[in-house]
Design an enzyme around this catalytic site. Sequence first.
Site, mmCIF file in Angstrom:
data_model
loop_
_atom_site.group_PDB
_atom_site.id
_atom_site.type_symbol
_atom_site.label_atom_id
_atom_site.label_comp_id
_atom_site.label_asym_id
_atom_site.label_seq_id
_atom_site.Cartn_x
_atom_site.Cartn_y
_atom_site.Cartn_z
ATOM 1 N N LYS B 198 0.925 -1.180 -0.140
ATOM 2 C CA LYS B 198 0.187 -0.065 0.084
ATOM 3 C C LYS B 198 0.728 1.070 0.076
ATOM 4 O O LYS B 198 1.530 1.593 1.023
ATOM 5 C CB LYS B 198 -1.123 0.046 1.352
ATOM 6 C CG LYS B 198 -1.906 1.186 1.128
ATOM 7 C CD LYS B 198 -2.609 1.822 2.310
ATOM 8 C CE LYS B 198 -1.778 2.803 3.209
ATOM 9 N NZ LYS B 198 -1.753 4.092 2.667
ATOM 10 N N GLU B 272 10.530 0.531 10.293
ATOM 11 C CA GLU B 272 11.392 1.593 10.343
ATOM 12 C C GLU B 272 10.600 2.848 10.371
ATOM 13 O O GLU B 272 9.878 3.477 9.992
ATOM 14 C CB GLU B 272 11.755 1.797 8.656
ATOM 15 C CG GLU B 272 12.750 0.540 8.349
ATOM 16 C CD GLU B 272 13.972 0.417 8.997
ATOM 17 O OE1 GLU B 272 14.718 1.319 9.715
ATOM 18 O OE2 GLU B 272 14.576 -0.570 8.855
ATOM 19 N N CYS B 306 13.407 10.269 7.487
ATOM 20 C CA CYS B 306 13.384 9.908 8.698
ATOM 21 C C CYS B 306 14.775 9.941 9.420
ATOM 22 O O CYS B 306 14.955 10.223 10.832
ATOM 23 C CB CYS B 306 12.981 8.437 8.913
ATOM 24 S SG CYS B 306 13.571 7.463 7.972
ATOM 25 N N GLU B 403 10.127 14.903 16.086
ATOM 26 C CA GLU B 403 10.411 14.812 14.736
ATOM 27 C C GLU B 403 9.583 15.711 13.960
ATOM 28 O O GLU B 403 8.214 15.820 13.999
ATOM 29 C CB GLU B 403 10.097 13.410 14.072
ATOM 30 C CG GLU B 403 10.611 13.190 12.805
ATOM 31 C CD GLU B 403 10.465 11.765 12.223
ATOM 32 O OE1 GLU B 403 9.608 11.059 12.424
ATOM 33 O OE2 GLU B 403 11.448 11.356 11.426
#
Lengths: 300, 492
Positions: B198, B272, B306, B403
């Site tokens: 997806k 991840e 990331c 983040e």
Amino acid sequence: MSDVMPRLDVFKTYKLYVGGKFPRSESGRVYEVTDAKGQWLANAPLGTRKDTRDAVLAARAAVKGWAGTTAYNRGQVLYRVAEMLQGRREQFTAEVATAEGLGAKKAAALVDAAIDRWVWYAGWTDKVAQIAGGANPVAGPFFNLSTPEPTGVVGIVAPQAGYGYSLLGLVSVVAPAIATGNTVVVAAAAGAPLPALSLGEVLATSDVPGGVVNILSGKTADIAPTLASHQDVNALDLAGAIAADGPGAAAQLEASAADTLKRVVRPPVDPSAADWTDAPGTERLLSFLETKTVWHPMGI
Amino acid sequence: MAKNKNTVDEQPAKSGLFEYAPAPESPAAAGDIATSYGHFIGGEFVDSSGSEALKTVNPATEQVLASFAQGTDEDVDRAVAAARKAFADWSALPGSERAKYLFRIARIIQERSRELAVLESIDNGKPIRETRDVDLPLVAAHFFYYAGWADKLDYAGYGAAPKPLGVAGQVIPWNFPLLMLAWKIAPALATGNTVVLKPAETTPLTALRFAEICRQAGLPKGVVNIVTGDGRTGAALTAHPDVNKVAFTGSTPVGRAIAKQLAGTRKKLSLELGGKAANIVFDDAPLDQAVEGIVNGIFFNQGHVCCAGSRLLVQESIQDELLDALKRRMGTLRVGDPLDKNTDIGAINSAEQLARITALTEIGESEGAERWSPACELPGTGFWFKPTLFTGVSQAHRIAQEEIFGPVLSVLTFRTPAEAVEKANNTPYGLSAGIWTEKGSRILWMANKLKAGVVWANTFNKFDPTSPFGGYKESGYGREGGRHGLEAYLDV
């Protein structure tokens, strides 16, 4: 003509093994441990959630020193455990025999296997980086190296069933985790904790630094959930966790571990069918490692 | 130094520099974009069982590019069934034959890389310079690399004849749509698994184009299935009882939720997740290279990375000098049309992401950090954010802990190497880190101490298919890339 009185045995007070010391449970409570036939053997400390948190603290404090020691040195320390266990072979044979309801011969074979397992993992300490790491041939002028590193503190629910679980099973889950530089807090087999608690005495005299291995007896339903949810535990080995154990159920422990994204080794599908004499392979050795990859440009 | 700093602040962005003429890539090179897309299931493009459709927009223009299906539970079911059906034959195929399919895919990606790069840039907003020179070459390289493993799995270190897991459900993010697809699909196929992937709901187009490549390569039907949709579709996929393996790249909260969802199942999981990398600059660092590395670390791909070096830890004694040089360099960054080959920073991927970046930077200001951006004009339409620097950031500031996933750099200082290590490790994340120093022994000491899966010394944001990538702590578990990346798709 004096009557010879039969000699009264000296019973042993079993204690927890935490931070290299042998404390009683902070609860001041014990529970009855019986042999495979239900005969009373000893009282084991009833380790609590607080005992578990204390043990995690001790394990955390020991990480830096243990992970920082050379692999060569760690190997020697693990081998020393085998030496000390060998010296207490008769004691452990008796304890395993009563714990698991086995004959002396079978129990002795299991103790021998436990000794050999320490030797096997002693040999792994300075080899695992060579099979789990290495240079990566990247497409560019870079030095690039992957090295495995210990995850940190590993919480372990020791095997609660399966052939050889009480000592060999325990060694099979503790040794691989510490071989790679992790420290552990382990919940011993709740129904057969005596070989585990005696192993603490072996570890204490084997050059294993205090805090590297911490052994708790008591209800896994108290200890395991505390380990699973603890913020300062990095990985979880659910070897002995089973489906139907209330709040200590394997699935619940895993879900709880997800909050801190702990690495989890799941229990076997049928833990009671496990045979701990089987060759261990490298799964547990590699499960509590992180791979670190370092890049540096190459040039003049 | 302080005086110099002020003059840099006041300097207009491109004064004294010659202007580049526009060098636009043709959007037509992206090939035909259909007005609406269904899923790719069992080797065919099929309509969704539901009627709900989502739209993907070009974030640089806000123009709707296409509508695509919101995958339903039934769609996911169909796709998993197709993958399950294909699994028996695919896993039984000799590795050498599976390898050939992967080599074919790699070659076709190379042949069509311009088309894919332009399409990626249009759908994602990232500059064509990066899709062309970074993403696409790496995408092809991943298929080449894992193609070669398919017939060598006995030698991968996981025992003789390691077995595939079955059907892999894979959910990928929008920041590197094709690269993340390659990271997921290449090792899965090489090891004999079949997949349902997806793509992210803001960037589905290149995954659907990849489906065409699978057809061109003659890949057996059902080996690769693509189901589009938002998080609901992803949740249906990861929860599907007939999926044996879940691979997810995305945020830590979603990863945590998936880990919870999978607890008690036998599905294998790799994650991840987020990061908050420290990029640590010592006083003996090669300053010009360090500045380039800092810029590349945080402004590459608009900071939608990331492993971005989003926390600059600079040794106090060189703070002023480094920040002057950094600001000067930031003044030369070109923000704008992603299809212009001179563009350094493209569009923010979506309005939602822009809002998140905006909110976090406002929090940064309200918590007392000092904000700076070079003077630059942003286009009137589309989603844009100026490259931004925060100084006076403390450990407790949210912009030092959370983040941001945008072109926002938080600057902290340190005095000793030990302090740098403490600060670098002081987040729940552990994905990546950077070290800048000329001293080799210090690099090795620092690299040893940093809790991060990837450590870049005197470089940053380098990737390679042979090189494992992945995080410590709450940055997830498992590694992608290299021999290590095979483990996630093998029963070991």
